[in-house]
Design a protein around this motif. Structure first.
Motif, PDB file in Angstrom:
ATOM      1  N   GLY A 133      74.670  60.143  87.054  1.00  0.00           N
ATOM      2  CA  GLY A 133      76.026  60.591  87.347  1.00  0.00           C
ATOM      3  C   GLY A 133      77.008  60.361  86.212  1.00  0.00           C
ATOM      4  O   GLY A 133      76.642  60.352  85.030  1.00  0.00           O
ATOM      5  N   ILE A 134      78.263  60.143  86.590  1.00  0.00           N
ATOM      6  CA  ILE A 134      79.369  60.093  85.634  1.00  0.00           C
ATOM      7  C   ILE A 134      79.151  59.038  84.558  1.00  0.00           C
ATOM      8  O   ILE A 134      79.271  59.316  83.362  1.00  0.00           O
ATOM      9  CB  ILE A 134      80.695  59.799  86.375  1.00  0.00           C
ATOM     10  CG1 ILE A 134      81.001  60.891  87.397  1.00  0.00           C
ATOM     11  CG2 ILE A 134      81.846  59.675  85.381  1.00  0.00           C
ATOM     12  CD1 ILE A 134      82.114  60.521  88.374  1.00  0.00           C
ATOM     13  N   PHE A 135      78.849  57.814  84.972  1.00  0.00           N
ATOM     14  CA  PHE A 135      78.759  56.726  84.000  1.00  0.00           C
ATOM     15  C   PHE A 135      77.526  56.878  83.115  1.00  0.00           C
ATOM     16  O   PHE A 135      77.558  56.506  81.937  1.00  0.00           O
ATOM     17  CB  PHE A 135      78.745  55.379  84.716  1.00  0.00           C
ATOM     18  CG  PHE A 135      79.458  54.295  83.954  1.00  0.00           C
ATOM     19  CD1 PHE A 135      80.829  54.361  83.753  1.00  0.00           C
ATOM     20  CD2 PHE A 135      78.770  53.217  83.439  1.00  0.00           C
ATOM     21  CE1 PHE A 135      81.497  53.370  83.042  1.00  0.00           C
ATOM     22  CE2 PHE A 135      79.421  52.210  82.738  1.00  0.00           C
ATOM     23  CZ  PHE A 135      80.792  52.290  82.536  1.00  0.00           C
ATOM     24  N   ALA A 136      76.463  57.431  83.666  1.00  0.00           N
ATOM     25  CA  ALA A 136      75.270  57.687  82.852  1.00  0.00           C
ATOM     26  C   ALA A 136      75.586  58.675  81.741  1.00  0.00           C
ATOM     27  O   ALA A 136      75.199  58.486  80.581  1.00  0.00           O
ATOM     28  CB  ALA A 136      74.138  58.210  83.728  1.00  0.00           C
ATOM     29  N   ASN A 167      78.697  59.611  80.584  1.00  0.00           N
ATOM     30  CA  ASN A 167      79.853  59.318  79.741  1.00  0.00           C
ATOM     31  C   ASN A 167      79.771  58.024  78.953  1.00  0.00           C
ATOM     32  O   ASN A 167      80.456  57.874  77.938  1.00  0.00           O
ATOM     33  CB  ASN A 167      81.123  59.288  80.594  1.00  0.00           C
ATOM     34  CG  ASN A 167      81.456  60.637  81.193  1.00  0.00           C
ATOM     35  OD1 ASN A 167      80.874  61.658  80.828  1.00  0.00           O
ATOM     36  ND2 ASN A 167      82.387  60.655  82.121  1.00  0.00           N
ATOM     37  N   LYS A 168      78.959  57.066  79.426  1.00  0.00           N
ATOM     38  CA  LYS A 168      78.929  55.768  78.762  1.00  0.00           C
ATOM     39  C   LYS A 168      77.517  55.337  78.342  1.00  0.00           C
ATOM     40  O   LYS A 168      77.291  54.980  77.189  1.00  0.00           O
ATOM     41  CB  LYS A 168      79.540  54.696  79.675  1.00  0.00           C
ATOM     42  CG  LYS A 168      81.026  54.905  79.980  1.00  0.00           C
ATOM     43  CD  LYS A 168      81.875  54.759  78.743  1.00  0.00           C
ATOM     44  CE  LYS A 168      83.371  54.715  79.070  1.00  0.00           C
ATOM     45  NZ  LYS A 168      83.894  55.982  79.592  1.00  0.00           N
ATOM     46  N   HIS A 169      76.570  55.365  79.260  1.00  0.00           N
ATOM     47  CA  HIS A 169      75.243  54.851  78.927  1.00  0.00           C
ATOM     48  C   HIS A 169      74.516  55.749  77.930  1.00  0.00           C
ATOM     49  O   HIS A 169      73.992  55.249  76.919  1.00  0.00           O
ATOM     50  CB  HIS A 169      74.406  54.666  80.195  1.00  0.00           C
ATOM     51  CG  HIS A 169      74.815  53.477  81.010  1.00  0.00           C
ATOM     52  ND1 HIS A 169      73.924  52.762  81.784  1.00  0.00           N
ATOM     53  CD2 HIS A 169      76.014  52.869  81.160  1.00  0.00           C
ATOM     54  CE1 HIS A 169      74.570  51.772  82.386  1.00  0.00           C
ATOM     55  NE2 HIS A 169      75.840  51.824  82.031  1.00  0.00           N
ATOM     56  N   LEU A 170      74.474  57.036  78.185  1.00  0.00           N
ATOM     57  CA  LEU A 170      73.767  57.929  77.260  1.00  0.00           C
ATOM     58  C   LEU A 170      74.371  57.890  75.854  1.00  0.00           C
ATOM     59  O   LEU A 170      73.617  57.756  74.868  1.00  0.00           O
ATOM     60  CB  LEU A 170      73.741  59.357  77.805  1.00  0.00           C
ATOM     61  CG  LEU A 170      73.049  60.389  76.903  1.00  0.00           C
ATOM     62  CD1 LEU A 170      71.610  59.990  76.613  1.00  0.00           C
ATOM     63  CD2 LEU A 170      73.104  61.776  77.538  1.00  0.00           C
ATOM     64  N   PRO A 171      75.703  58.001  75.698  1.00  0.00           N
ATOM     65  CA  PRO A 171      76.265  57.884  74.344  1.00  0.00           C
ATOM     66  C   PRO A 171      75.927  56.552  73.671  1.00  0.00           C
ATOM     67  O   PRO A 171      75.737  56.499  72.451  1.00  0.00           O
ATOM     68  CB  PRO A 171      77.771  58.029  74.573  1.00  0.00           C
ATOM     69  CG  PRO A 171      77.891  58.827  75.822  1.00  0.00           C
ATOM     70  CD  PRO A 171      76.753  58.361  76.680  1.00  0.00           C
TER      71      PRO A 171
END
Length: 350
Positions: free
Chosen positions: A13-16, A18-22
């Motif tokens: 989802g969102i955090f994956a 926007n934050k974890h993948l980058p």
């Protein structure tokens, strides 16, 4: 150079996105996304394209992802009521696991997750990025200069944003986790407070729900006492108000001065130290600005997890389930105290 850890991502989802993948992409020497699973497969398919994950590695269920021998570690971003179940399966599959905060939906499940983590040599981490802020070691250095600490006030308040993409997620609109946004966002603040000053022992609090969209109580005003000292303070949290400036600050009072930390700007933290034993002496003042990481500690939390996995030493993990249990237990004490009209409540331990 060691090969990067192959990551299986559970919850895309969102955090994956926007934050974890980058973070993985910026640290490609340490992490490589190789598999993913989401309850809504179309979301997993779309995430896989962005992450460069092979179509054959987009799994229809968690069990098949955990059976993939190419997956070294598991990164979990699911509704928190599934954290224990997912962690248990990951450990049984022999894979270190990092799970998004809060630790679980309630203290009973959180205790089981603590017990699980302490029964295995595999690193089990709770992704609490505020434990890893750049300001933490500098604050500790400044706090040592103001003599015995006597009291503090912590305030994290702000306006309500009805169009927030996080508010739109169904598990936040209808929370199964205690406290709803009080635990979802409040544990960040409690992580920072307790890593700086120590665990909270008892609480007297009042709490209300201002916005129906929050699903449950969304503001808390409290008085607290630390567990292992006579330090007292106040803790205020809520982002459900009308127009107001976003405010996140901690002011700590000592017998030889004070330290004020302001993190209203997510790009940096301002720390002001005043040294002086009374108001009748000229105080020494110092202000420093600390630049925070772009993702506000997410990068550092994964570097910490990487080190623990690479060295096969779970003691390296800063955000252990035992540490994260305390943050949720504080929220539980807020709610219990508020339900009893502000009666002082002792914070539970796992």
């Amino acid at each position: 150079m060691s090969a990067p850890l192959n990551v299986g991502i559970v919850g895309t989802g969102i955090f994956a996105r926007n934050k974890h993948l980058p973070t993985f992409q910026q640290h490609s020497d340490k992490f490589k996304p190789v598999a993913c699973f989401n309850r809504t497969k179309s979301k997993a398919d779309a995430f896989a394209v962005t992450a460069g994950i092979e179509e054959s590695k987009v799994y229809a269920d968690l069990d098949h992802l955990l059976q993939d021998d190419s997956v070294d570690v598991v990164d979990v971003m699911v509704p928190v009521q599934f954290n224990y179940e997912t962690a248990k399966k990951s450990v049984e599959a022999g894979k270190p696991v990092i799970l998004e905060k809060p630790i679980e939906a309630n203290l009973e499940q959180a205790k089981k997750l603590v017990q699980l983590a302490e029964s295995t040599e595999l690193p089990v981490a709770i992704a609490e990025n505020w434990l890893h802020l750049e300001c933490v070691p500098i604050m500790k250095e400044k706090l040592a200069k103001i003599g015995p600490i006597a009291a503090f006030t912590y305030n994290s308040t702000g306006p309500f944003y009805p169009s927030s993409e996080y508010l739109a997620t169904s598990w936040r609109k209808h929370p199964e986790h205690i406290g709803g946004f009080l635990s979802d966002g409040g544990v960040h603040q409690l992580a920072l407070l307790t890593t700086l000053l120590g665990d909270i022992g008892s609480i007297a609090a009042f709490s209300n729900q201002l916005r129906k969209e929050s699903g449950t109580n969304d503001i808390v005003f409290s008085s607290v006492k630390l567990r292992d000292s006579d330090v007292i303070g106040t803790f205020t949290y809520g982002s459900a108000f009308g127009a107001t400036e976003k405010s996140v600050f901690l002011k700590v009072y000592g017998l030889n001065g004070s330290v004020t930390m302001n993190i209203n700007a997510r790009t940096c933290t301002t720390i002001k130290t005043m040294i002086g034993s009374t108001g009748e002496v000229e105080a020494e003042e110092e202000t420093v600005e600390v630049k925070e990481q772009p993702f506000f500690g997410v990068e550092a939390e994964f570097e910490n997890f990487y080190e623990a996995v690479s060295k096969k030493d779970k003691s390296i993990v800063k955000g252990s389930p035992r540490v994260a249990f305390h943050h949720l237990a504080i929220v539980a004490a807020f709610l219990e105290s508020a339900a009893k009209e502000g009666t002082a409540i002792v914070v539970q331990q796992p």
